[in-house]
Design an enzyme around this catalytic site. Structure first.
Site, PDB file in Angstrom:
ATOM      1  N   TYR A  12     -20.153 -13.120  25.967  1.00  0.00           N
ATOM      2  CA  TYR A  12     -20.232 -12.302  24.756  1.00  0.00           C
ATOM      3  C   TYR A  12     -18.845 -11.807  24.351  1.00  0.00           C
ATOM      4  O   TYR A  12     -18.457 -11.892  23.179  1.00  0.00           O
ATOM      5  CB  TYR A  12     -21.165 -11.115  24.991  1.00  0.00           C
ATOM      6  CG  TYR A  12     -21.236 -10.153  23.824  1.00  0.00           C
ATOM      7  CD1 TYR A  12     -21.960 -10.477  22.685  1.00  0.00           C
ATOM      8  CD2 TYR A  12     -20.572  -8.926  23.863  1.00  0.00           C
ATOM      9  CE1 TYR A  12     -22.025  -9.594  21.602  1.00  0.00           C
ATOM     10  CE2 TYR A  12     -20.624  -8.049  22.799  1.00  0.00           C
ATOM     11  CZ  TYR A  12     -21.352  -8.389  21.679  1.00  0.00           C
ATOM     12  OH  TYR A  12     -21.402  -7.518  20.605  1.00  0.00           O
ATOM     13  N   SER A  33     -32.897  -5.053  11.335  1.00  0.00           N
ATOM     14  CA  SER A  33     -32.923  -4.008  12.369  1.00  0.00           C
ATOM     15  C   SER A  33     -31.501  -3.582  12.703  1.00  0.00           C
ATOM     16  O   SER A  33     -30.525  -4.219  12.298  1.00  0.00           O
ATOM     17  CB  SER A  33     -33.627  -4.505  13.637  1.00  0.00           C
ATOM     18  OG  SER A  33     -32.906  -5.588  14.213  1.00  0.00           O
ATOM     19  N   LEU A  53     -24.002  -8.860   0.639  1.00  0.00           N
ATOM     20  CA  LEU A  53     -24.880  -9.678   1.476  1.00  0.00           C
ATOM     21  C   LEU A  53     -24.644  -9.292   2.922  1.00  0.00           C
ATOM     22  O   LEU A  53     -23.495  -9.317   3.395  1.00  0.00           O
ATOM     23  CB  LEU A  53     -24.585 -11.165   1.264  1.00  0.00           C
ATOM     24  CG  LEU A  53     -25.294 -12.164   2.189  1.00  0.00           C
ATOM     25  CD1 LEU A  53     -26.810 -12.064   2.059  1.00  0.00           C
ATOM     26  CD2 LEU A  53     -24.812 -13.587   1.904  1.00  0.00           C
ATOM     27  N   GLY A 100     -28.480 -10.405   9.341  1.00  0.00           N
ATOM     28  CA  GLY A 100     -29.128  -9.645  10.409  1.00  0.00           C
ATOM     29  C   GLY A 100     -29.501  -8.247   9.968  1.00  0.00           C
ATOM     30  O   GLY A 100     -29.255  -7.267  10.677  1.00  0.00           O
ATOM     31  N   ILE A 111     -27.813  -2.292  13.389  1.00  0.00           N
ATOM     32  CA  ILE A 111     -26.628  -2.077  12.565  1.00  0.00           C
ATOM     33  C   ILE A 111     -26.792  -2.709  11.187  1.00  0.00           C
ATOM     34  O   ILE A 111     -26.408  -2.117  10.177  1.00  0.00           O
ATOM     35  CB  ILE A 111     -25.375  -2.634  13.274  1.00  0.00           C
ATOM     36  CG1 ILE A 111     -25.041  -1.778  14.507  1.00  0.00           C
ATOM     37  CG2 ILE A 111     -24.184  -2.699  12.329  1.00  0.00           C
ATOM     38  CD1 ILE A 111     -23.944  -2.356  15.386  1.00  0.00           C
ATOM     39  N   GLY A 112     -27.363  -3.908  11.128  1.00  0.00           N
ATOM     40  CA  GLY A 112     -27.535  -4.579   9.845  1.00  0.00           C
ATOM     41  C   GLY A 112     -28.445  -3.815   8.917  1.00  0.00           C
ATOM     42  O   GLY A 112     -28.168  -3.686   7.712  1.00  0.00           O
ATOM     43  N   SER A 138     -16.734  -6.032  18.126  1.00  0.00           N
ATOM     44  CA  SER A 138     -17.165  -5.130  19.194  1.00  0.00           C
ATOM     45  C   SER A 138     -15.913  -4.633  19.894  1.00  0.00           C
ATOM     46  O   SER A 138     -14.872  -5.304  19.867  1.00  0.00           O
ATOM     47  CB  SER A 138     -18.067  -5.868  20.190  1.00  0.00           C
ATOM     48  OG  SER A 138     -18.260  -5.099  21.371  1.00  0.00           O
TER      49      SER A 138
END
Length: 271
Positions: A146, A16, A10, A13, A18-19, A133
């Site tokens: 972020y 589009s 599963l 995202g 990376i997902g 990240s």
């Protein structure tokens, strides 16, 4: 833990970036793949079963996990990829905006993980891959909110991995640097902008745009996810791409003062 063989995956995202690339790579590797998007209808890679789900909503996440389990019977691999960003001075974002970002980047993965864990524990096996990240490793001027969310997911994931190993479940972090996706175009803008930051904010936005344009292909991140998913004994952290690997190495071995000076130079900040 035994190696996680191709099973049911599963990916949040997955419409589009990376997902999308990750869902496609897992499908190619033999997984039965489910992907999510907040929008209806959402297109994913051919062969990926797309579902509408909002990681900010408990009921939506519960329906998603329930539907996948009812159809596939299990979840072997969970990839938490959905995320958003904001570029600007830290004081330009209200606490409400910071909470909204954390609701996707931190509490979103928490919701999906909590919903999936009972089935994984019953199976006695599973792997959870959280897309972090390199900004979860280094300071990031004009990306403080972020970066804080990614530092949070790093700490949460490391703690969770210790808690779940006894159930045959492992938690892994993937740390990309700049990736060539639409991430910069779909992020938030500060909800309380201050004129004093106009120039440096614009500079930070240009730096982000250049980085994304020249960044790694999302398929590089996807292959790192696949590597982490297949590893018999996974590492806790995997950098994705050469830049991320270099930054992590420098952060580890370069003296703090030298790293600070280099970072400020790269960000165009005065010494």
């Amino acid at each position: 833990m035994n190696k996680v063989s191709a099973g049911v995956a599963l990916v949040t995202g997955a419409s589009s970036g990376i997902g999308y690339a990750t869902a496609a790579a897992l499908l190619q590797a033999g997984y039965r793949v489910y992907g999510t998007s907040r929008r209806t209808p959402a297109a994913g890679p051919a062969g990926v079963a797309m579902r509408t789900a909002d990681v900010r909503d408990d009921a939506s996440v519960a329906r998603l996990i329930g539907d996948v389990l009812a159809e596939a019977g299990r979840i072997d691999l969970l990839v938490n990829n959905a995320g958003i960003g904001v570029t600007g001075g830290a004081e330009e974002s209200s606490v409400a905006q910071a909470q909204a970002l954390f609701d996707v980047n931190v509490f979103g993965p928490m919701r999906v993980i909590r919903a999936a864990l009972p089935a994984m524990r019953q199976q006695g096996a599973g792997r959870i891959v959280n897309i972090s990240s390199i900004l979860g490793v280094i300071p990031a001027p004009y990306n403080a909110i972020y970066a804080a969310s990614k530092h949070a997911i790093e700490g949460y994931s490391e703690s969770l991995d210790h808690e779940l190993r006894g159930f045959g479940i492992r938690v892994v972090l993937i740390e990309p640097a700049y990736t060539s996706t639409g991430f910069d175009a779909h992020g938030m803008t500060p909800d309380q902008p201050l004129a004093i930051y106009d120039e440096v904010r614009a500079q930070a936005e240009r730096l982000m745009q250049r980085g994304v344009t020249a960044g790694d292909a999302p398929e590089i991140v996807a292959q790192t996810v696949l590597k982490a998913a297949r590893a018999a004994t996974p590492k806790l952290r995997y950098t994705a791409g050469k830049m991320a690997g270099r930054v992590r190495l420098l952060r580890r071995f370069v003296p703090e003062s030298a790293f600070d000076k280099s970072l400020r130079k790269q960000a165009g900040l005065p010494a």
